[in-house]
Scaffold this motif. Structure first.
Motif, PDB file in Angstrom:
ATOM      1  N   TRP A   1      41.587  50.435  34.985  1.00 62.46           N
ATOM      2  CA  TRP A   1      42.260  49.150  35.174  1.00 62.46           C
ATOM      3  C   TRP A   1      43.725  49.392  35.454  1.00 62.46           C
ATOM      4  CZ3 TRP A   1      44.857  45.960  31.003  1.00 62.46           C
ATOM      5  CH2 TRP A   1      45.200  44.686  31.487  1.00 62.46           C
ATOM      6  N   PRO A   2      44.241  49.203  36.641  1.00 58.74           N
ATOM      7  CA  PRO A   2      43.535  48.677  37.799  1.00 58.74           C
ATOM      8  C   PRO A   2      42.595  49.717  38.392  1.00 58.74           C
ATOM      9  CG  PRO A   2      45.761  49.304  38.401  1.00 58.74           C
ATOM     10  CD  PRO A   2      45.655  49.488  36.922  1.00 58.74           C
TER      11      PRO A   2
ATOM     12  N   GLU B   1      41.262  50.240  43.924  1.00 62.69           N
ATOM     13  CA  GLU B   1      41.532  51.294  44.902  1.00 62.69           C
ATOM     14  C   GLU B   1      40.741  52.559  44.586  1.00 62.69           C
ATOM     15  OE1 GLU B   1      43.021  50.383  47.494  1.00 62.69           O
ATOM     16  OE2 GLU B   1      43.941  48.541  46.749  1.00 62.69           O
TER      17      GLU B   1
ATOM     18  N   PHE C   1      36.791  42.285  36.895  1.00 60.31           N
ATOM     19  CA  PHE C   1      37.029  42.406  38.344  1.00 60.31           C
ATOM     20  C   PHE C   1      35.733  42.573  39.127  1.00 60.31           C
ATOM     21  CE2 PHE C   1      41.194  43.128  36.677  1.00 60.31           C
ATOM     22  CZ  PHE C   1      42.041  42.599  37.635  1.00 60.31           C
TER      23      PHE C   1
ATOM     24  N   ARG D   1      34.347  46.195  47.021  1.00 63.53           N
ATOM     25  CA  ARG D   1      34.902  47.522  47.276  1.00 63.53           C
ATOM     26  C   ARG D   1      33.831  48.606  47.330  1.00 63.53           C
ATOM     27  NH1 ARG D   1      40.580  48.454  47.333  1.00 63.53           N
ATOM     28  NH2 ARG D   1      41.604  46.429  47.132  1.00 63.53           N
TER      29      ARG D   1
ATOM     30  N   LEU E   1      35.017  33.083  34.444  1.00 63.21           N
ATOM     31  CA  LEU E   1      36.164  33.961  34.195  1.00 63.21           C
ATOM     32  C   LEU E   1      36.953  33.617  32.926  1.00 63.21           C
ATOM     33  CD1 LEU E   1      37.865  36.359  35.011  1.00 63.21           C
ATOM     34  CD2 LEU E   1      39.073  34.905  36.644  1.00 63.21           C
TER      35      LEU E   1
ATOM     36  N   ARG F   1      37.368  36.622  30.393  1.00 64.65           N
ATOM     37  CA  ARG F   1      38.695  37.052  29.950  1.00 64.65           C
ATOM     38  C   ARG F   1      38.813  37.011  28.429  1.00 64.65           C
ATOM     39  NH1 ARG F   1      42.786  32.382  29.147  1.00 64.65           N
ATOM     40  NH2 ARG F   1      40.742  31.670  28.465  1.00 64.65           N
TER      41      ARG F   1
ATOM     42  N   LEU G   1      50.689  46.863  24.767  1.00 64.82           N
ATOM     43  CA  LEU G   1      49.922  47.464  25.870  1.00 64.82           C
ATOM     44  C   LEU G   1      50.805  48.360  26.720  1.00 64.82           C
ATOM     45  CD1 LEU G   1      47.266  47.543  27.582  1.00 64.82           C
ATOM     46  CD2 LEU G   1      48.198  45.635  28.872  1.00 64.82           C
TER      47      LEU G   1
ATOM     48  N   TRP H   1      48.057  41.814  22.817  1.00 61.73           N
ATOM     49  CA  TRP H   1      46.756  41.515  23.415  1.00 61.73           C
ATOM     50  C   TRP H   1      45.689  42.269  22.643  1.00 61.73           C
ATOM     51  CZ3 TRP H   1      44.114  44.546  27.673  1.00 61.73           C
ATOM     52  CH2 TRP H   1      42.988  43.874  28.137  1.00 61.73           C
TER      53      TRP H   1
ATOM     54  N   LEU I   1      48.005  35.393  30.857  1.00 60.28           N
ATOM     55  CA  LEU I   1      46.535  35.492  30.836  1.00 60.28           C
ATOM     56  C   LEU I   1      45.890  34.626  29.750  1.00 60.28           C
ATOM     57  CD1 LEU I   1      44.596  37.220  32.596  1.00 60.28           C
ATOM     58  CD2 LEU I   1      44.545  38.883  30.748  1.00 60.28           C
TER      59      LEU I   1
ATOM     60  N   LEU J   1      43.511  31.141  37.311  1.00 62.52           N
ATOM     61  CA  LEU J   1      43.182  32.336  36.526  1.00 62.52           C
ATOM     62  C   LEU J   1      42.726  33.528  37.369  1.00 62.52           C
ATOM     63  CD1 LEU J   1      43.007  33.716  33.817  1.00 62.52           C
ATOM     64  CD2 LEU J   1      40.788  32.635  33.425  1.00 62.52           C
ATOM     65  N   PRO J   2      41.904  33.332  38.413  1.00 59.14           N
ATOM     66  CA  PRO J   2      41.523  34.515  39.212  1.00 59.14           C
ATOM     67  C   PRO J   2      42.731  35.274  39.758  1.00 59.14           C
ATOM     68  CG  PRO J   2      40.074  32.662  39.706  1.00 59.14           C
ATOM     69  CD  PRO J   2      41.184  32.111  38.826  1.00 59.14           C
TER      70      PRO J   2
ATOM     71  N   ARG K   1      44.820  36.838  36.757  1.00 63.94           N
ATOM     72  CA  ARG K   1      44.161  38.090  36.368  1.00 63.94           C
ATOM     73  C   ARG K   1      44.484  39.208  37.346  1.00 63.94           C
ATOM     74  NH1 ARG K   1      38.568  38.984  39.045  1.00 63.94           N
ATOM     75  NH2 ARG K   1      39.938  38.006  40.579  1.00 63.94           N
ATOM     76  N   TYR K   2      44.460  38.898  38.628  1.00 61.65           N
ATOM     77  CA  TYR K   2      44.710  39.930  39.646  1.00 61.65           C
ATOM     78  C   TYR K   2      46.142  40.457  39.533  1.00 61.65           C
ATOM     79  CZ  TYR K   2      43.738  42.334  44.048  1.00 61.65           C
ATOM     80  OH  TYR K   2      43.507  43.306  44.999  1.00 61.65           O
TER      81      TYR K   2
ATOM     82  N   GLN L   1      47.855  40.593  36.836  1.00 62.95           N
ATOM     83  CA  GLN L   1      48.119  41.196  35.536  1.00 62.95           C
ATOM     84  C   GLN L   1      47.596  42.633  35.442  1.00 62.95           C
ATOM     85  OE1 GLN L   1      50.113  40.811  33.576  1.00 62.95           O
ATOM     86  NE2 GLN L   1      49.543  41.457  31.542  1.00 62.95           N
ATOM     87  N   GLN L   2      47.291  43.257  36.569  1.00 62.01           N
ATOM     88  CA  GLN L   2      46.868  44.652  36.536  1.00 62.01           C
ATOM     89  C   GLN L   2      48.066  45.553  36.229  1.00 62.01           C
ATOM     90  OE1 GLN L   2      43.862  45.655  39.770  1.00 62.01           O
ATOM     91  NE2 GLN L   2      44.786  43.803  40.593  1.00 62.01           N
ATOM     92  N   PRO L   3      47.957  46.390  35.195  1.00 57.85           N
ATOM     93  CA  PRO L   3      49.100  47.235  34.843  1.00 57.85           C
ATOM     94  C   PRO L   3      49.563  48.074  36.026  1.00 57.85           C
ATOM     95  CG  PRO L   3      47.369  47.404  33.173  1.00 57.85           C
ATOM     96  CD  PRO L   3      46.801  46.621  34.327  1.00 57.85           C
TER      97      PRO L   3
ATOM     98  N   ALA M   1      49.981  47.957  39.080  1.00 56.76           N
ATOM     99  CA  ALA M   1      49.701  47.364  40.382  1.00 56.76           C
ATOM    100  C   ALA M   1      50.200  45.927  40.495  1.00 56.76           C
ATOM    101  CB  ALA M   1      48.210  47.419  40.661  1.00 56.76           C
TER     102      ALA M   1
ATOM    103  N   ALA N   1      44.028  45.141  49.384  1.00 55.87           N
ATOM    104  CA  ALA N   1      44.527  44.317  48.282  1.00 55.87           C
ATOM    105  C   ALA N   1      45.217  43.063  48.813  1.00 55.87           C
ATOM    106  CB  ALA N   1      45.477  45.135  47.412  1.00 55.87           C
TER     107      ALA N   1
END
Lengths: 317, 317, 317, 317
Positions: free
Chosen positions: A171-172, A175, A202, A209, A247, A251, B142, B171, B201, B247-248, B251-252, B254-256, B258, B289
């Protein structure tokens, strides 16, 4: 059952281990849980993973749980988590599980691994320990604290003919899937199954992907199954519509540590398991959290009626 | 501007630092970004946080960026992240920022802190270093790798008269808010503002648990503002409906690691910043992406027309 | 001064940063410390390293300290630690130091680096940031929490023409020196200097494995100089005899965190610095620890009279 | 045997687990090793600790090894390391060991514990799992990655009537012993035994700070015994003289990871165990390292003739 191969696809549920309120293993709930996964259409079940509280079982209990799931499953493949601090324990559980009819085993790295060499050497030795049993490589840095590059995954997989699947939950991680599929296109990586975890957070895009399916513990495996199927059928918008409806709950379930309590609560609410108890050390779910989950369920149910648990939930809500 | 107090509430945007493609600071985009936050209705802006790539600036640049934001903001309070490996650097930036008119500063713990004593001692010394400047305690395990119990937060806050706010982004973190609000009810914790981060989130439920607002970097601060207001007005379902539509994408984003690339891409697409460049070492956003983000935006736009960026995005995509 | 090259050898002292009791930089003690290192015969001095409390200085102070050391040193090369959370800060300090006459700079990895790729990419970008300034790679996993394999070191060094030295302080580390020297024999690694740190705890054998000298902060650099020279002269037993006499104190000084207080106490006792103060957050030395150090000094002095500090120590003990 | 009490003192050897070259447990060497510890005068032996490669054994093997040591020991108390990822495994091994006649068990914390509360809660639950079996708390941050303050140790010990001993191996750790002994003087901590580990690297001063003895794996337990006795007899200089003669080897053995290979090599050289093999994943000892150990032994032997292994070592070297 048939053994796991690199062609594996679809949805494998990650099963929690059901306990009685006093901490004893609840074998009847194991049976009911197995039947539930079969009825909703799972292709397989993975037991004794992180979600399964595996480290809290002693060796005899771990075997007992694995065998109970394996014996009960009919057309579903069972994968047994055999991660252990040492190879002797790993080997014992792997052999006992396969003898009972498991399809394969799953191995996560111990937390102290740091360099690329340490990681690849560890899995080489793990493979030697379990012999030619088909196995799944678990890549879950958030929880396991070990970081694999795509090139390291490739080396592990290419060094081990019996590594047939990646449980992808970086996560992420989008890629990473693209990079691994690219390795296969350029011929440097053999065919292998990629099932995705990380609570399904995801899954919508991971399928696009190149993932082959899902392997995670969301308490509505029906959703995972549907999204996987819709994406494979090319119905992108429909897949996202359904996914997005779930979702908010996905979540909520994906909270580190706390998530297991939520999942056990929902499975109990669905009537699948008798108790939501965890062994110590474990998290509990507060009344406030239960009310939040109930609210989320009621909202999901507006789109997906399977989340309508009102009849059973009259007291719990 | 007025100084930050324990009564602060609403939405504080976490600002990225705009760079030109060659890595120089883009001052015009700082101005436009500040104006944008003011126009959409933010109550304040936090600059030089983690999202702001603060460690990549040298000392002179950090002052320059902080002051530029402060000077441009009119009715908005600016909070300046002053976390630093040492107290001398922290003090220098804090003083310069306050002299320029900042409302307060924010301090995150260095990653080596482990025991409760180490943590409380650190913040006691930090407070001594900055004097009576109002400050925000950042709790983000985190990313920061330091774990605060509610009792430790209470001790830090009670030991420091000028600690007026918690940036809450543990979290899972819902129970933590409830516990802290409970401390205030039992009289063991003084009044303080709690604004929530973690990409937003859990903003929906965090407000219900007692948060005073949001402080995070989601590229649609309008959503944060609306959810905070709807929840404060008691319109629970409406708050969740709007939140769930975003939220979708939340969430996208909130990727560490990225996530910053996604946010800079969306802000550029919205016409707020000239470039989405990060300084090295930084993440980039792939074409795949970008396409995923565009798809998410189009889906959000079905419910929230502010996410319809089609006209502006012709060149940026 | 001449710039650092891959032929560097001998003993480089790691200098603490002298402070007044109130935390201000003590410039007179910097001068005296520099003179002291020159008088005892050091080949160079490394400033603003971990021992030098570098992160506690703000940017202006760091430059001031580096330049003071550089200006005072006459025939000794000064290496300046420029490790920083970002490349902008690293570049500023590196340029200012070289402009003032430093021989080179030293770079340690930030603590979050994990995979081989992350590590080599970081140093590639660091090199780009500082240009063609000669630099030292610091390998100190115990403190820095980043693990380099020999192959990773080789890649970093081969990718950077201006990387001329390794400060080796892995623990255990003897085999690493042998492996790196083996790489040079097989032609896969260019010539480079290896100076050893880790408090000197393994200097005796590290010289036998192929180190070129010492770079560490033991409060008797005379011992380091002598052991390096004796080993180079092939006087193995004499080297170990002298080393072993100091080992009880070397070990005492090499305690993580606490060691700096011991070193500053001994240097003050030797009359080199005016105060043993550290900036906050710092360790202090208790009366019990002082008495233990005094006892150790008296025992070392039975073999090495330079450790006889009795006249100066009457009040301090 | 008698059970472990808070009055325990003297020297407890930490035993390695002897394996055959092919990785099987070598029971005859267990017997010989037990006899050896008895003959040199150890007061007890601790088995299945970190040094004992405990995680590499499966559950049945761990019981087998523990019982073999217990049965063979006559006047010596055996402490069994029962640290495990879960309480079920911990309880099983603890009960089996005590049933066979062990004196007590030792528990180390799992690596994920961070806050004071997490640590004290863990040990409270561990104590519940093993009931009233006397147990030793292991405090070894360097390896276990969990940091206890003195106050946390006090809380754990005061919460558990059956916690009778601290295996102290923090580094630095001298002040910690003084603080704990101070707690006992002020009445806030009950009597308990403190035995010191960390390879014995600070045994000389730890005894002066108030330790009751040693519990570590140095391959010459005779040295530990003598230093403990000399210090208790008030013969400070003699204690340090003897200690210092061994320190170069003690230091060499105390290398993380590599140290076990050195110890197994020396014990084999002393004729105590048949093989120096470790189970995978394990470290090996190179020819260069063997030669260094041999050289160190010859140097120790100039002062302590027990280190003269020449006659026995002709084949093993």
């Amino acid at each position: 059952m048939t053994k796991l191969t690199a062609q594996a696809a679809g949805t494998f549920a990650i099963a929690p281990t059901p306990f009685h309120d006093d901490g004893r293993i609840d074998e009847k709930s194991i049976d009911r849980l197995t039947d539930f996964y079969a009825e909703v259409g799972c292709d397989g079940v993975t037991v004794l993973g992180i979600l399964g509280e595996a480290p809290k079982l002693d060796a005899a209990e771990a075997e007992q749980v694995a065998i109970r799931f394996v014996k009960r499953a009919k057309n579903m493949q069972i994968i047994v988590g055999v991660s252990a601090p040492g190879f002797a324990t790993m080997r014992s559980l792997a052999k006992a599980s396969m003898d009972a009819g498991a399809a394969g085993v799953m191995i996560a790295p111990p937390p102290h691994l740091r360099t690329d060499d340490q990681i690849t050497t560890y899995f080489k030795q793990a493979q030697e320990a379990i012999g030619d049993i088909p196995w799944v490589l678990q890549d879950y840095p958030l929880t396991l604290n070990v970081v694999f590059t795509p090139a390291v995954i490739r080396k592990i997989v290419m060094d081990s003919p019996s590594c047939v699947m990646l449980k992808h939950e970086d996560w992420p991680g989008l890629e990473k899937i693209s990079t691994l599929r690219g390795f296969q296109k350029d011929g440097s990586l053999k065919p292998m199954s990629i099932l995705v975890g990380n609570g399904g957070l995801f899954l919508d895009f991971e399928m696009e992907r190149g993932a082959d399916g899902a392997m995670t513990g969301y308490a509505f495996p029906e959703l995972l199954i549907d999204v996987v199927k819709l994406q494979k059928a090319g119905k992108r918008d429909a897949a996202h519509d359904l996914f997005d409806a779930h979702l908010p709950l996905i979540r909520y379930e994906q909270q580190p540590g706390a998530g297991l309590a939520v999942r056990k609560y929902v499975l109990q609410k669905r009537g699948v398991t008798a108790s939501s108890a965890q062994r110590k050390p474990g998290a509990t779910i507060t009344a406030a959290a239960k009310a939040e989950v109930d609210y989320l369920l009621s909202r999901v149910a507006r789109v997906d009626r399977r989340a309508n648990l009102q009849p059973q939930s009259s007291a719990a809500g």
